[in-house]
Design an enzyme around this catalytic site. Structure first.
Site, PDB file in Angstrom:
ATOM      1  N   ARG A 160       0.859  -1.185   0.000  1.00 30.75           N
ATOM      2  CA  ARG A 160       0.000   0.000   0.000  1.00 30.75           C
ATOM      3  C   ARG A 160       0.897   1.239   0.000  1.00 30.75           C
ATOM      4  O   ARG A 160       2.115   1.127   0.113  1.00 30.75           O
ATOM      5  CB  ARG A 160      -0.950  -0.001   1.210  1.00 30.75           C
ATOM      6  CG  ARG A 160      -0.268  -0.458   2.463  1.00 30.75           C
ATOM      7  CD  ARG A 160      -0.570   0.284   3.696  1.00 30.75           C
ATOM      8  NE  ARG A 160      -0.473   1.694   3.595  1.00 30.75           N
ATOM      9  CZ  ARG A 160       0.634   2.416   3.776  1.00 30.75           C
ATOM     10  NH1 ARG A 160       1.796   1.832   4.038  1.00 30.75           N
ATOM     11  NH2 ARG A 160       0.617   3.725   3.692  1.00 30.75           N
TER      12      ARG A 160
ATOM     13  N   ALA B  34       1.022   5.157  -2.161  1.00 30.05           N
ATOM     14  CA  ALA B  34       0.972   5.461  -3.599  1.00 30.05           C
ATOM     15  C   ALA B  34       2.220   5.010  -4.376  1.00 30.05           C
ATOM     16  O   ALA B  34       2.104   4.291  -5.379  1.00 30.05           O
ATOM     17  CB  ALA B  34       0.707   6.952  -3.779  1.00 30.05           C
TER      18      ALA B  34
ATOM     19  N   GLN C 298      -2.960   3.024   9.768  1.00 28.20           N
ATOM     20  CA  GLN C 298      -1.609   2.971   9.194  1.00 28.20           C
ATOM     21  C   GLN C 298      -0.601   3.747  10.039  1.00 28.20           C
ATOM     22  O   GLN C 298       0.587   3.432  10.037  1.00 28.20           O
ATOM     23  CB  GLN C 298      -1.614   3.555   7.769  1.00 28.20           C
ATOM     24  CG  GLN C 298      -2.323   2.728   6.733  1.00 28.20           C
ATOM     25  CD  GLN C 298      -3.753   3.142   6.542  1.00 28.20           C
ATOM     26  OE1 GLN C 298      -4.412   3.620   7.478  1.00 28.20           O
ATOM     27  NE2 GLN C 298      -4.289   2.971   5.358  1.00 28.20           N
TER      28      GLN C 298
ATOM     29  N   ASP D 182      -1.629  10.817  -2.432  1.00 30.76           N
ATOM     30  CA  ASP D 182      -1.937   9.800  -3.451  1.00 30.76           C
ATOM     31  C   ASP D 182      -2.085  10.422  -4.824  1.00 30.76           C
ATOM     32  O   ASP D 182      -1.952   9.753  -5.846  1.00 30.76           O
ATOM     33  CB  ASP D 182      -3.187   9.032  -3.057  1.00 30.76           C
ATOM     34  CG  ASP D 182      -2.861   8.147  -1.873  1.00 30.76           C
ATOM     35  OD1 ASP D 182      -2.795   8.667  -0.747  1.00 30.76           O
ATOM     36  OD2 ASP D 182      -2.571   6.954  -2.094  1.00 30.76           O
TER      37      ASP D 182
HETATM   38  O1  MRU Z   1      -4.655   3.487   1.841  1.00 29.83           O
HETATM   39  P1  MRU Z   1      -3.163   3.627   1.861  1.00 29.83           P
HETATM   40  O2  MRU Z   1      -2.544   3.104   3.104  1.00 29.83           O
HETATM   41  O3  MRU Z   1      -2.532   3.095   0.605  1.00 29.83           O
HETATM   42  O4  MRU Z   1      -2.958   5.203   1.856  1.00 29.83           O
HETATM   43  C1  MRU Z   1      -1.659   5.715   1.884  1.00 29.83           C
HETATM   44  C2  MRU Z   1      -1.622   7.180   1.989  1.00 29.83           C
HETATM   45  O5  MRU Z   1      -2.630   7.853   2.039  1.00 29.83           O
HETATM   46  C3  MRU Z   1      -0.280   7.818   1.933  1.00 29.83           C
HETATM   47  O6  MRU Z   1      -0.250   8.999   2.689  1.00 29.83           O
HETATM   48  C4  MRU Z   1       0.035   8.159   0.468  1.00 29.83           C
HETATM   49  O7  MRU Z   1      -0.125   7.036  -0.338  1.00 29.83           O
HETATM   50  C5  MRU Z   1       1.404   8.676   0.311  1.00 29.83           C
HETATM   51  S1  MRU Z   1       2.571   7.390   0.485  1.00 29.83           S
HETATM   52  C6  MRU Z   1       4.116   7.961   0.293  1.00 29.83           C
END
Ligand code: MRU
Length: 366
Positions: free
Chosen positions: A57, A59, A205, A246
């Site tokens: 997970r 981005a 997270q 993202d």
């Molecule tokens: O749902 P997720 O855990 O994939 O969401 C991740 C995020 O929102 C992060 O802040 C984003 O992807 C930036 S990661 C460097």
């Protein structure tokens, strides 16, 4: 990044067959912080499953994972039709982070003009290149973010307090992280730091992943409930809010994990700078109206209804929080409008939303 003092990336190719890599190793993030487990994925459906269930997970990492997904697909069937089907299933696996779509398009653009027999090998090499680029971009973000911290004295003159939301660290990228990259760089540069870690309901997270990776690096941090940030800002206990994204629109709107917007509002109200750290593949120049144009992933309501964790004996349990019969809604991301964003930290430097707009205008005039 370090796990028990050993260096790891979050994703890497495994060369099992003599004629080339045949599978991809990932760190299973659904098991953290309670267990560090490496999974081996050997086909496209396994990669799609890993992205959907958030074993991988963040981005940049789902971009890298999708690139390897295309390599796994090409290894089995490298015809145009099969690659297009693979691309569609990867694109549909998670909708909000633009990095996934960006990586799939880059892989297709490279493979389709090549002879079928050469495509798999080309795909493995390109996926590795995407990973190496991600690491370099994140290291540069770290240095630009470090320079920002060095320019501003912390409020209590001794410890720099950063508040972060979700996980935009090593685990969300191939290595180093985006929002956590400046934190790691500042730690290495000897700056005294403390990180407020939003738990980040419903998937936690922050509590599960950010806290774990900061702990592995010996960085002082405190996990807080998602509702505490505004209060801490009012008390003068936050020097900077630093998040990942993202997708960033061409106007500098920041789409990130649900709850980011509320942190940005509180930061604005309290004069606390709000930065998003993003590698260039996260900027979607085609998006003008982030609120209207970015698809916000809606995840299963059980993520809101249940919590998972370990009991005192170390056994994992799920517990239901809400009454039987209550409805749930689970939008996974929100949009922070550019007017609340102090700056975007990229591998090329720090830009205000207004800088992004003038960069496009000057490109258009070239
Ligand atoms: O749902 P997720 O855990 O994939 O969401 C991740 C995020 O929102 C992060 O802040 C984003 O992807 C930036 S990661 C460097």
């Amino acid at each position: 990044m370090l796990v028990n003092n050993q260096h790891y990336r979050t994703i890497w190719p495994q060369r099992i067959l003599t004629n080339g890599p045949a599978s991809v190793a990932i760190v299973d993030q659904t098991k953290l912080p309670h267990a560090f487990e490496v999974l081996s994925l050997s086909n496209l459906p396994q990669m799609v499953h890993a992205i959907k269930t958030m074993q991988v997970r963040g981005a940049p990492l789902i971009g890298a994972a999708a690139a390897y997904g295309m390599a796994l697909a090409a290894q089995e069937d490298a015809t145009d039709g099969a690659l297009q089907v693979a691309a569609t299933s990867l694109r549909l696996s998670r909708p909000t982070a633009v990095n996934l779509n960006w990586a799939v398009s880059r892989m297709l653009d490279l493979m389709l003009p090549q002879p079928h027999a050469a495509r798999a090998q080309i795909a493995w090499a390109e996926a590795e290149k995407i990973c190496d680029e991600d690491v370099l971009q994140n290291q540069a973000i770290g240095q630009h973010g470090l320079a920002l911290m060095q320019q501003t004295a912390p409020k209590n003159a001794q410890i720099y307090h950063v508040l972060t939301h979700c996980n935009a660290g090593w685990l969300a990228t191939v290595d180093v992280g985006t929002a956590l990259a400046p934190i790691y760089a500042a730690h290495e540069a000897g700056i005294k730091l403390h990180v407020w870690v939003d738990e980040t309901r419903p998937r936690n997270q922050g509590a599960s992943l950010t806290a774990w990776e900061l702990g592995q690096h010996g960085i002082d941090h405190t996990v807080i409930s998602d509702n505490a940030g505004g209060h801490l800002m009012q008390q003068g206990l936050v020097d900077m809010v630093l998040v990942g994204a993202d997708r960033v629109s061409s106007a500098g709107d920041v789409c990130n994990k649900i709850g980011t917007y509320l942190k940005a509002l509180a930061a604005f109200d309290n004069g606390v700078p709000f930065y998003a750290a993003v590698p260039s593949p996260t900027i979607d120049w085609s998006i003008k109206d982030a609120l209207g144009e970015i698809e916000i992933e809606q995840r299963h309501g059980d993520e809101v209804a249940y919590m998972h964790g370990r009991d005192a004996n170390g056994d994992m349990h799920s517990v239901r929080l809400i009454p039987a019969g209550s409805n749930t809604a689970n939008p996974a991301f929100d949009v922070t409008p550019a007017r609340l964003v102090t700056g975007i930290i990229t591998e090329r430097g720090v830009f205000s939303p207004a800088d992004l707009i003038s960069m496009q205008l000057s490109k258009a005039c070239d």
